[in-house]
Design an enzyme around this catalytic site. Structure first.
Site, PDB file in Angstrom:
ATOM      1  N   CYS A   1      -5.676  13.168 -43.031  1.00 16.42           N
ATOM      2  CA  CYS A   1      -4.504  14.033 -42.781  1.00 16.42           C
ATOM      3  C   CYS A   1      -3.414  13.899 -43.846  1.00 16.42           C
ATOM      4  O   CYS A   1      -2.501  14.722 -43.896  1.00 16.42           O
ATOM      5  CB  CYS A   1      -3.934  13.759 -41.401  1.00 16.42           C
ATOM      6  SG  CYS A   1      -5.079  14.250 -40.104  1.00 16.42           S
TER       7      CYS A   1
ATOM      8  N   ASN B   1      -3.769  20.600 -34.965  1.00 16.78           N
ATOM      9  CA  ASN B   1      -3.761  19.665 -36.092  1.00 16.78           C
ATOM     10  C   ASN B   1      -4.874  20.089 -37.046  1.00 16.78           C
ATOM     11  O   ASN B   1      -6.060  19.949 -36.732  1.00 16.78           O
ATOM     12  CB  ASN B   1      -4.001  18.241 -35.553  1.00 16.78           C
ATOM     13  CG  ASN B   1      -4.058  17.186 -36.644  1.00 16.78           C
ATOM     14  OD1 ASN B   1      -4.214  17.507 -37.827  1.00 16.78           O
ATOM     15  ND2 ASN B   1      -3.941  15.932 -36.257  1.00 16.78           N
TER      16      ASN B   1
ATOM     17  N   HIS C   1       3.144  16.344 -41.276  1.00 13.84           N
ATOM     18  CA  HIS C   1       1.776  16.652 -40.880  1.00 13.84           C
ATOM     19  C   HIS C   1       1.805  17.025 -39.399  1.00 13.84           C
ATOM     20  O   HIS C   1       2.370  16.305 -38.572  1.00 13.84           O
ATOM     21  CB  HIS C   1       0.873  15.452 -41.122  1.00 13.84           C
ATOM     22  CG  HIS C   1      -0.428  15.551 -40.403  1.00 13.84           C
ATOM     23  ND1 HIS C   1      -1.241  16.657 -40.530  1.00 13.84           N
ATOM     24  CD2 HIS C   1      -1.038  14.728 -39.526  1.00 13.84           C
ATOM     25  CE1 HIS C   1      -2.300  16.489 -39.763  1.00 13.84           C
ATOM     26  NE2 HIS C   1      -2.204  15.327 -39.135  1.00 13.84           N
TER      27      HIS C   1
HETATM   28  N1  ACO Z   1      -6.498  16.843 -20.892  1.00 16.48           N
HETATM   29  C1  ACO Z   1      -6.159  16.157 -19.787  1.00 16.48           C
HETATM   30  N2  ACO Z   1      -6.029  14.832 -19.754  1.00 16.48           N
HETATM   31  C2  ACO Z   1      -6.264  14.143 -20.889  1.00 16.48           C
HETATM   32  C3  ACO Z   1      -6.631  14.811 -22.090  1.00 16.48           C
HETATM   33  C4  ACO Z   1      -6.765  16.206 -22.055  1.00 16.48           C
HETATM   34  N3  ACO Z   1      -7.100  16.943 -23.124  1.00 16.48           N
HETATM   35  N4  ACO Z   1      -6.816  13.883 -23.045  1.00 16.48           N
HETATM   36  C5  ACO Z   1      -6.549  12.701 -22.498  1.00 16.48           C
HETATM   37  N5  ACO Z   1      -6.232  12.858 -21.196  1.00 16.48           N
HETATM   38  C6  ACO Z   1      -5.872  11.842 -20.207  1.00 16.48           C
HETATM   39  C7  ACO Z   1      -6.466  10.492 -20.541  1.00 16.48           C
HETATM   40  O1  ACO Z   1      -7.783  10.367 -20.042  1.00 16.48           O
HETATM   41  C8  ACO Z   1      -5.507   9.588 -19.822  1.00 16.48           C
HETATM   42  O2  ACO Z   1      -5.828   9.554 -18.455  1.00 16.48           O
HETATM   43  P1  ACO Z   1      -5.669   8.199 -17.584  1.00 16.48           P
HETATM   44  O3  ACO Z   1      -4.189   7.886 -17.659  1.00 16.48           O
HETATM   45  O4  ACO Z   1      -6.137   8.616 -16.247  1.00 16.48           O
HETATM   46  O5  ACO Z   1      -6.512   7.185 -18.275  1.00 16.48           O
HETATM   47  C9  ACO Z   1      -4.152  10.299 -19.965  1.00 16.48           C
HETATM   48  O6  ACO Z   1      -4.477  11.666 -20.245  1.00 16.48           O
HETATM   49  C10 ACO Z   1      -3.307   9.764 -21.093  1.00 16.48           C
HETATM   50  O7  ACO Z   1      -4.127   9.642 -22.273  1.00 16.48           O
HETATM   51  P2  ACO Z   1      -3.521   9.204 -23.660  1.00 16.48           P
HETATM   52  O8  ACO Z   1      -4.634   9.083 -24.672  1.00 16.48           O
HETATM   53  O9  ACO Z   1      -2.651   8.022 -23.435  1.00 16.48           O
HETATM   54  O10 ACO Z   1      -2.648  10.491 -23.977  1.00 16.48           O
HETATM   55  P3  ACO Z   1      -1.499  10.656 -25.033  1.00 16.48           P
HETATM   56  O11 ACO Z   1      -0.265  11.070 -24.408  1.00 16.48           O
HETATM   57  O12 ACO Z   1      -1.454   9.497 -25.993  1.00 16.48           O
HETATM   58  O13 ACO Z   1      -2.014  11.932 -25.856  1.00 16.48           O
HETATM   59  C11 ACO Z   1      -2.974  12.398 -27.990  1.00 16.48           C
HETATM   60  C12 ACO Z   1      -3.222  11.889 -26.567  1.00 16.48           C
HETATM   61  C13 ACO Z   1      -2.564  13.846 -27.912  1.00 16.48           C
HETATM   62  C14 ACO Z   1      -4.253  12.305 -28.816  1.00 16.48           C
HETATM   63  C15 ACO Z   1      -1.842  11.556 -28.642  1.00 16.48           C
HETATM   64  O14 ACO Z   1      -2.109  10.186 -28.461  1.00 16.48           O
HETATM   65  C16 ACO Z   1      -1.653  11.807 -30.095  1.00 16.48           C
HETATM   66  O15 ACO Z   1      -1.231  12.878 -30.515  1.00 16.48           O
HETATM   67  N6  ACO Z   1      -1.884  10.807 -30.954  1.00 16.48           N
HETATM   68  C17 ACO Z   1      -1.647  10.850 -32.366  1.00 16.48           C
HETATM   69  C18 ACO Z   1      -2.564  11.745 -33.122  1.00 16.48           C
HETATM   70  C19 ACO Z   1      -2.181  11.724 -34.607  1.00 16.48           C
HETATM   71  O16 ACO Z   1      -1.089  11.447 -35.020  1.00 16.48           O
HETATM   72  N7  ACO Z   1      -3.100  12.011 -35.456  1.00 16.48           N
HETATM   73  C20 ACO Z   1      -2.724  12.016 -36.858  1.00 16.48           C
HETATM   74  C21 ACO Z   1      -3.745  11.692 -37.664  1.00 16.48           C
HETATM   75  S1  ACO Z   1      -5.200  12.524 -37.256  1.00 16.48           S
HETATM   76  C22 ACO Z   1      -6.156  12.372 -38.643  1.00 16.48           C
HETATM   77  O17 ACO Z   1      -5.888  11.679 -39.573  1.00 16.48           O
HETATM   78  C23 ACO Z   1      -7.400  13.136 -38.672  1.00 16.48           C
END
Ligand code: ACO
Length: 339
Positions: free
Chosen positions: A119, A291, A261
Site C-alpha cells: 500500500c 482500499n 492511503h
Molecule cells: N462484517 C461483519 N462483521 C465483521 C466483518 C465484516 N465484514 N469483519 C469482521 N467482523 C467481525 C469480527 O469477526 C469481529 O467479531 P467478534 O467481535 O465477534 O470476534 C468484529 O467484527 C470485530 O473485528 P475486528 O477485526 O476487530 O474489526 P475492526 O474494527 O478492527 O475492523 C478492519 C476490521 C476493517 C480490517 C480494520 O481492522 C482495519 O481497517 N484495519 C487496518 C487496515 C489497514 O490499514 N490496511 C492498510 C494496509 S493494507 C495493505 O498494505 C495491503
C-alpha cells in the site's frame, strides 16, 4: 528515513495525473448477499460504501495502462524516459508487469520495472522516479500505482473481502526547479520487516512455493491482522508526515489537503488528529473505491481534483502505510494541470 537534498538544483515536478477504476461496482449490499456481513457494519467500521472490481481475465496491466495513458494525456506528452509500476498484484510472478504496460503505452524499449511496497508502493515509486530525475538519469518518469486485490483476497473471508477494491492511478514527473509548484518534497520512507506477517500471502513465493505445503487453504490468500495494522498505520503515517512537514518547513496547519492511503475512514481521521490537521482537509475517496492498495493515493488525488476539493497553489501532504511493513510521506504544492 529521508535522504538529505540540501542545495538540490533539479527537482521532480508533477506534470500530469490520471486514474481509472474498472467498470464493475460492487455495493456493500451485494457483498452482504454473499457473505456474513452488512452494509451498516462495513460503513460504520470502514467508511466504505462501494468498490470496483476487475472482471475475470482483466489483469493489473490493463488498469495500469488505462491510468498511465490518462496521466500522459494530462501532462500533454506521449513519451517518458522510464516507467515505474507499484503493484502487489503483478500479472505474473515473473516477469515484472511494467514492461508490458510500457509496451502497451507505446514505450517499448524504455526502462520499465515494478516496485513492490504494497500500500506504500506509490510513495516508493515516487521516490524512485524523483531520484532518477534529480540525479539527471531521466528527464521524465511515469509512476503508476495499480492493484487488483480482488484477485488475491478470499471472497469468503469477510474481514478482508469487504475492504479492498481494484483500480489504478498514475502521475508523470518531469525535471524542473525545486521552488516551482508541483515539485516533490523529500520522500520520507521507512520499513520494518519484523512485521512481515502483519499483511501477507504466505504461499506462492520462494519460501512456500505451493499451497500444498501449507497448513490451510487460507495461506494462499491475502491475510491481514486488522487491529494491529490499524494502530501501526496511524502511528507510522503520523511520524512520517511530521518528518515530511519538517523537511518542507511547513507546520501542520499549513496543509490544505491531507491525502492518506485510503485504508479505513477511522484510520484517516485518527491520523489527521495525530498530525494536527483538521478533518475538513482530509481527502476521502474510499467510500467509492475501498482500499485500492498502491492505487489509492493517485486515485484520491484525481477524485479531489474532479470534485473541486483540490486547487492549484494548495499545499498537499501525502502519506501511506502497508505491507512490509512499509510506510512513507511527502509534500508538494499543487500545480496547474489539465485533468
Ligand atoms: N462484517 C461483519 N462483521 C465483521 C466483518 C465484516 N465484514 N469483519 C469482521 N467482523 C467481525 C469480527 O469477526 C469481529 O467479531 P467478534 O467481535 O465477534 O470476534 C468484529 O467484527 C470485530 O473485528 P475486528 O477485526 O476487530 O474489526 P475492526 O474494527 O478492527 O475492523 C478492519 C476490521 C476493517 C480490517 C480494520 O481492522 C482495519 O481497517 N484495519 C487496518 C487496515 C489497514 O490499514 N490496511 C492498510 C494496509 S493494507 C495493505 O498494505 C495491503
Amino acid at each position: 528515513m529521508s535522504i538529505p537534498r540540501t542545495g538540490r538544483v533539479r527537482a521532480a515536478v508533477l506534470a500530469g495525473l490520471g486514474a481509472w477504476l474498472p467498470p464493475r461496482a460492487v455495493s456493500n449490499d451485494e457483498l452482504a448477499g454473499r457473505i456474513d456481513t452488512s452494509d451498516t457494519w462495513i460503513r460504520t467500521r470502514t467508511g466504505i460504501r462501494t468498490r470496483h472490481v476487475v472482471d475475470p481475465g482483466m489483469p493489473t496491466s490493463r488498469l495500469a495502462v488505462e491510468a498511465g495513458s490518462r496521466a500522459l494525456e494530462s501532462a500533454g506528452v506521449s513519451e517518458v524516459d522510464v516507467v515505474v509500476l507499484a503493484t502487489a498484484t503483478p500479472d505474473r510472478r515473473c516477469p515484472a508487469t511494467a514492461p508490458v504496460v510500457a509496451h502497451r503505452l507505446g514505450l517499448t524499449g524504455r526502462p520499465a520495472f515494478d516496485v513492490s511496497a504494497v500500500c506504500s508502493g506509490f510513495l516508493y515509486g515516487l521516490a524512485v522516479g524523483a531520484g532518477l530525475i534529480e540525479s539527471g538519469a531521466a528527464e521524465s518518469v511515469l509512476v503508476i500505482g495499480a492493484d487488483a486485490f480482488s484477485t488475491i483476497v478470499d471472497p469468503q473471508e469477510r474481514a478482508t473481502a469487504v475492504v479492498f477494491g481494484d483500480g489504478a492511478g498514475a502521475v508523470v514527473l518531469r525535471a524542473g526547479e525545486p521552488a516551482e509548484a508541483g515539485a516533490l518534497g523529500q520522500v520520507v520512507l521507512g520499513s520494518d520487516g519484523s512485521l512481515a506477517d502483519l499483511i501477507t500471502i504466505r504461499a506462492g513465493g520462494s519460501e512456500h512455493p505451493t499451497v500444498e505445503q501449507m497448513p490451510s487453504r487460507a495461506d494462499s490468500y491475502f491475510a491481514m491482522r486488522g487491529q494491529e495494522t490499524f494502530a501501526l498505520a496511524v502511528a507510522r503515517m503520523a511520524e512520517a508526515s511530521r518528518e515530511a512537514l519538517a523537511n518542507a518547513g511547513w507546520e501542520a496547519n499549513h496543509v490544505d489537503r491531507l491525502v492518506c492511503h485510503q485504508a479505513n475512514l477511522r484510520i484517516l481521521q485518527a491520523t489527521s488528529r495525530r498530525i494536527g490537521i483538521s478533518q475538513e482537509r482530509l481527502v476521502v475517496h474510499l467510500d467509492q473505491a475501498g482500499n485500492t492498495a498502491a492505487a489509492s493515493i493517485p486515485l484520491a488525488l484525481s477524485h479531489a481534483l474532479s470534485s473541486g476539493e483540490l486547487h492549484p497553489g494548495e499545499r498537499v501532504l501525502l502519506t501511506a502505510f502497508g505491507g512490509g511493513a512499509a510506510w512513507g510521506a511527502t509534500t508538494l504544492t499543487w500545480p496547474q494541470m489539465k485533468h
